[in-house]
Design a protein around this motif. Structure first.
Motif, PDB file in Angstrom:
ATOM      1  N   ASP A 246      10.724 -70.029 100.800  1.00  0.00           N
ATOM      2  CA  ASP A 246       9.369 -70.543 100.566  1.00  0.00           C
ATOM      3  C   ASP A 246       8.255 -69.498 100.605  1.00  0.00           C
ATOM      4  O   ASP A 246       7.139 -69.783 100.157  1.00  0.00           O
ATOM      5  N   VAL A 247       8.493 -68.325 101.160  1.00  0.00           N
ATOM      6  CA  VAL A 247       7.426 -67.330 101.277  1.00  0.00           C
ATOM      7  C   VAL A 247       7.753 -66.155 100.363  1.00  0.00           C
ATOM      8  O   VAL A 247       8.046 -65.042 100.795  1.00  0.00           O
ATOM      9  N   THR A 248       7.710 -66.430  99.083  1.00  0.00           N
ATOM     10  CA  THR A 248       7.957 -65.425  98.055  1.00  0.00           C
ATOM     11  C   THR A 248       6.967 -65.652  96.914  1.00  0.00           C
ATOM     12  O   THR A 248       6.424 -66.757  96.762  1.00  0.00           O
ATOM     13  N   PRO A 249       6.726 -64.644  96.089  1.00  0.00           N
ATOM     14  CA  PRO A 249       5.800 -64.827  94.966  1.00  0.00           C
ATOM     15  C   PRO A 249       6.241 -65.911  93.988  1.00  0.00           C
ATOM     16  O   PRO A 249       5.403 -66.494  93.292  1.00  0.00           O
ATOM     17  N   VAL A 250       7.546 -66.183  93.923  1.00  0.00           N
ATOM     18  CA  VAL A 250       8.042 -67.157  92.943  1.00  0.00           C
ATOM     19  C   VAL A 250       8.290 -68.525  93.547  1.00  0.00           C
ATOM     20  O   VAL A 250       8.715 -69.448  92.846  1.00  0.00           O
TER      21      VAL A 250
ATOM     22  N   ARG B 240       5.132 -75.565  98.543  1.00  0.00           N
ATOM     23  CA  ARG B 240       6.059 -75.181  99.603  1.00  0.00           C
ATOM     24  C   ARG B 240       5.608 -73.889 100.266  1.00  0.00           C
ATOM     25  O   ARG B 240       5.693 -73.743 101.487  1.00  0.00           O
ATOM     26  N   ARG B 241       5.119 -72.950  99.455  1.00  0.00           N
ATOM     27  CA  ARG B 241       4.625 -71.697 100.025  1.00  0.00           C
ATOM     28  C   ARG B 241       3.416 -71.951 100.926  1.00  0.00           C
ATOM     29  O   ARG B 241       3.327 -71.407 102.032  1.00  0.00           O
ATOM     30  N   SER B 242       2.497 -72.787 100.482  1.00  0.00           N
ATOM     31  CA  SER B 242       1.307 -73.097 101.285  1.00  0.00           C
ATOM     32  C   SER B 242       1.685 -73.774 102.593  1.00  0.00           C
ATOM     33  O   SER B 242       1.125 -73.457 103.653  1.00  0.00           O
ATOM     34  N   ALA B 243       2.644 -74.702 102.539  1.00  0.00           N
ATOM     35  CA  ALA B 243       3.074 -75.401 103.752  1.00  0.00           C
ATOM     36  C   ALA B 243       3.739 -74.427 104.724  1.00  0.00           C
ATOM     37  O   ALA B 243       3.517 -74.500 105.944  1.00  0.00           O
TER      38      ALA B 243
ATOM     39  N   LEU C 261       3.505 -71.090 109.721  1.00  0.00           N
ATOM     40  CA  LEU C 261       3.595 -69.776 110.361  1.00  0.00           C
ATOM     41  C   LEU C 261       2.270 -69.375 110.998  1.00  0.00           C
ATOM     42  O   LEU C 261       2.244 -68.772 112.075  1.00  0.00           O
ATOM     43  N   ASP C 262       1.159 -69.730 110.347  1.00  0.00           N
ATOM     44  CA  ASP C 262      -0.152 -69.422 110.901  1.00  0.00           C
ATOM     45  C   ASP C 262      -0.378 -70.166 112.217  1.00  0.00           C
ATOM     46  O   ASP C 262      -0.868 -69.585 113.201  1.00  0.00           O
ATOM     47  N   ARG C 263       0.010 -71.443 112.259  1.00  0.00           N
ATOM     48  CA  ARG C 263      -0.139 -72.226 113.502  1.00  0.00           C
ATOM     49  C   ARG C 263       0.754 -71.667 114.599  1.00  0.00           C
ATOM     50  O   ARG C 263       0.376 -71.672 115.774  1.00  0.00           O
ATOM     51  N   ARG C 264       1.932 -71.186 114.225  1.00  0.00           N
ATOM     52  CA  ARG C 264       2.863 -70.657 115.221  1.00  0.00           C
ATOM     53  C   ARG C 264       2.252 -69.468 115.960  1.00  0.00           C
ATOM     54  O   ARG C 264       2.496 -69.280 117.158  1.00  0.00           O
TER      55      ARG C 264
END
Length: 259
Positions: free
Chosen positions: A177-181, A186-189, A194-197
């Protein structure tokens, strides 16, 4: 102690290229992603046959300067204190590093007779036999962590057994989910999660830097434009903070400040 190599018909997303040395009569080309099934899965010091014996100065890594997987290995090598005991050969464009590509070609040909497939990098080579041990990044990272305790240094804390499952789970999330493609929603979620963690802890899995942080930092810096993290202040600060660590290379683009 017997040593084995086992070519596997699996696919991988590692950087690869169809390179050949001048001796084989082929013109080398730049390393590019390849879905071709030319994966090697031998290990250092594992398996019933004993694998490849852990020893300082025995192993060499072929890394591609533009490859996120190579960057993960390079950072880990530094964090593990192995830069002086594991040789590194950097692959740039073939015209710039012809000797490096020729050496990688010889290693593949020493591993498989008449090998004529892609030269995948990252790749771990046994300098004693000249053969490729593995070009599977997760196995290479695990083996490097094991090597760090065999030269008189303290065993690695990058992959503590109690966090191994969590490290693998985070890596799976990043790869998916954390890739340019990755699909945008899904990437935003994933970025929001990860930011909340990071709200209550300095590192991906708690109070100590682990292999999960290497995976996370590399994934974040390869997402694309610097403003990708503009709405995720903790991730933005995390990238900047780890970028100040000597084992993590400086970013080529600035991490933007909060608006």
């Amino acid at each position: 102690m017997p040593e084995t190599t086992s070519p596997s018909s699996s696919t991988d997303n590692s950087n690869a290229g169809n390179q050949s040395s001048s001796a084989s009569g082929h013109r080398p080309s730049a390393a590019v992603p390849s879905p071709l099934p030319h994966l090697f899965h031998s290990r250092i010091g594992v398996g019933l046959a004993g694998g490849f014996y852990p020893a300082p100065h025995r192993y060499e890594l072929f890394l591609s300067g533009s490859c996120p997987r190579s960057l993960r290995i390079s950072i880990s090598l530094d964090l593990l204190g192995l830069k002086d005991s594991v040789a590194t050969t950097l692959l740039a464009h073939p015209a710039e590093t012809p000797d490096a590509f020729a050496s990688l070609r010889r290693a593949y040909e020493a591993t498989v007779h008449h090998y004529d497939g892609p030269l995948k990098a990252p790749a771990l080579r046994d300098r004693w036999s000249g053969r490729i041990i593995s070009n599977h990044t997760p196995d290479i990272l695990r083996d490097l962590a094991g090597l760090s305790g065999h030269d008189g240094a303290c065993p690695s804390a990058l992959r503590p057994p109690t966090l191994a499952a969590d490290i693998d789970a985070l890596c799976d999330l990043l790869d998916r989910d954390v890739t340019p493609v990755a699909e945008s929603s899904r990437r935003s979620a994933a970025l929001e999660l990860l930011d909340r963690r990071l709200a209550g802890q300095p590192y991906a899995l708690g109070e100590a830097l682990t292999a999960a942080d290497v995976d996370l930092w590399v994934a974040l810096v390869h997402l694309g434009p610097a403003d990708t993290l503009s709405s995720h202040p903790r991730l933005r600060d995390y990238v900047r903070r780890l970028g100040n660590h000597p084992a993590f290379p400086a970013r080529t683009d600035p991490v933007p400040d909060a608006a």
